[in-house]
Design a protein around this motif. Sequence first.
Motif, PDB file in Angstrom:
ATOM      1  N   LEU A 113      25.899  32.654  36.844  1.00 20.74           N
ATOM      2  CA  LEU A 113      27.005  31.705  36.972  1.00 20.74           C
ATOM      3  C   LEU A 113      28.206  32.129  36.131  1.00 20.74           C
ATOM      4  O   LEU A 113      29.355  32.000  36.566  1.00 20.74           O
ATOM      5  N   ARG A 114      27.953  32.656  34.941  1.00 19.17           N
ATOM      6  CA  ARG A 114      29.043  33.130  34.080  1.00 19.17           C
ATOM      7  C   ARG A 114      29.798  34.267  34.757  1.00 19.17           C
ATOM      8  O   ARG A 114      31.029  34.297  34.782  1.00 19.17           O
ATOM      9  N   ARG A 115      29.061  35.223  35.356  1.00 19.45           N
ATOM     10  CA  ARG A 115      29.712  36.353  36.036  1.00 19.45           C
ATOM     11  C   ARG A 115      30.538  35.879  37.231  1.00 19.45           C
ATOM     12  O   ARG A 115      31.659  36.336  37.436  1.00 19.45           O
ATOM     13  N   LEU A 116      29.997  34.954  38.017  1.00 16.67           N
ATOM     14  CA  LEU A 116      30.746  34.430  39.157  1.00 16.67           C
ATOM     15  C   LEU A 116      31.989  33.676  38.709  1.00 16.67           C
ATOM     16  O   LEU A 116      33.044  33.775  39.335  1.00 16.67           O
ATOM     17  N   ASN A 117      31.867  32.931  37.631  1.00 15.18           N
ATOM     18  CA  ASN A 117      33.012  32.202  37.090  1.00 15.18           C
ATOM     19  C   ASN A 117      34.114  33.169  36.658  1.00 15.18           C
ATOM     20  O   ASN A 117      35.298  32.939  36.921  1.00 15.18           O
ATOM     21  N   MET A 118      33.730  34.264  36.012  1.00 14.94           N
ATOM     22  CA  MET A 118      34.722  35.274  35.606  1.00 14.94           C
ATOM     23  C   MET A 118      35.371  35.913  36.830  1.00 14.94           C
ATOM     24  O   MET A 118      36.577  36.126  36.852  1.00 14.94           O
ATOM     25  N   GLU A 119      34.599  36.205  37.858  1.00 14.98           N
ATOM     26  CA  GLU A 119      35.149  36.793  39.080  1.00 14.98           C
ATOM     27  C   GLU A 119      36.132  35.840  39.757  1.00 14.98           C
ATOM     28  O   GLU A 119      37.182  36.267  40.220  1.00 14.98           O
ATOM     29  N   LEU A 120      35.777  34.580  39.824  1.00 14.02           N
ATOM     30  CA  LEU A 120      36.654  33.603  40.467  1.00 14.02           C
ATOM     31  C   LEU A 120      37.981  33.475  39.747  1.00 14.02           C
ATOM     32  O   LEU A 120      39.021  33.307  40.371  1.00 14.02           O
ATOM     33  N   HIS A 121      37.955  33.564  38.433  1.00 10.39           N
ATOM     34  CA  HIS A 121      39.183  33.407  37.662  1.00 10.39           C
ATOM     35  C   HIS A 121      39.997  34.691  37.579  1.00 10.39           C
ATOM     36  O   HIS A 121      41.208  34.639  37.468  1.00 10.39           O
ATOM     37  N   SER A 122      39.351  35.844  37.665  1.00 10.53           N
ATOM     38  CA  SER A 122      40.096  37.099  37.548  1.00 10.53           C
ATOM     39  C   SER A 122      40.690  37.543  38.881  1.00 10.53           C
ATOM     40  O   SER A 122      41.664  38.271  38.908  1.00 10.53           O
ATOM     41  N   ASP A 123      40.127  37.101  39.998  1.00  3.10           N
ATOM     42  CA  ASP A 123      40.604  37.526  41.308  1.00  3.10           C
ATOM     43  C   ASP A 123      41.578  36.540  41.931  1.00  3.10           C
ATOM     44  O   ASP A 123      41.879  36.625  43.107  1.00  3.10           O
ATOM     45  N   HIS A 124      42.091  35.621  41.160  1.00  2.00           N
ATOM     46  CA  HIS A 124      42.988  34.612  41.716  1.00  2.00           C
ATOM     47  C   HIS A 124      44.352  35.233  42.043  1.00  2.00           C
ATOM     48  O   HIS A 124      44.985  35.842  41.204  1.00  2.00           O
ATOM     49  N   HIS A 125      44.770  35.081  43.280  1.00  2.00           N
ATOM     50  CA  HIS A 125      46.068  35.576  43.729  1.00  2.00           C
ATOM     51  C   HIS A 125      46.890  34.388  44.216  1.00  2.00           C
ATOM     52  O   HIS A 125      46.361  33.456  44.804  1.00  2.00           O
TER      53      HIS A 125
END
Length: 146
Positions: A113-125
């Motif tokens: 869940l932590r990794r997915l949360n980081m991905e969701l926040h870093s890939d925001h365009h």
Amino acid sequence: MKILVSSRSEKALKTIESRITGDDSYEIEGILMMNGARDPLRVVDYRPDVLLMHASEHLVEELESLAASPARERPPIIVIGDQLPAEATRHAMRAGARDFIREQDDAALVDSLRRLNMELHSDHHDGKGKTVVVVNAKGGSGGSFI
């Protein structure tokens, strides 16, 4: 991060929810799948950021239903269960499963869940890209080179 937890067992649903309630950035909703329901995303009126699916005897049918919808409409999926059959694993991959977690592996679930949360926040365009158009009034002036 909006997390939707789906299970056919009320006990498993409550156990999974209790395992991930420690992070304040998670908005967790659990749904008990019953009465022939197959697609957990059709039960709610929003698109969660992550779908946690507890494995049951109907997992393959649920995954097939999810895979039938367009990929852009499906959130990342984490499947929780012990000893998933190969067929269920294959269907989970088709539906967009990002991780497979053993039933009692709290550390792996929190890490996923932590990794997915980081991905969701870093890939925001913001969807605003720069477009450059080059138009030549005369053929042979090298416009196709650009």
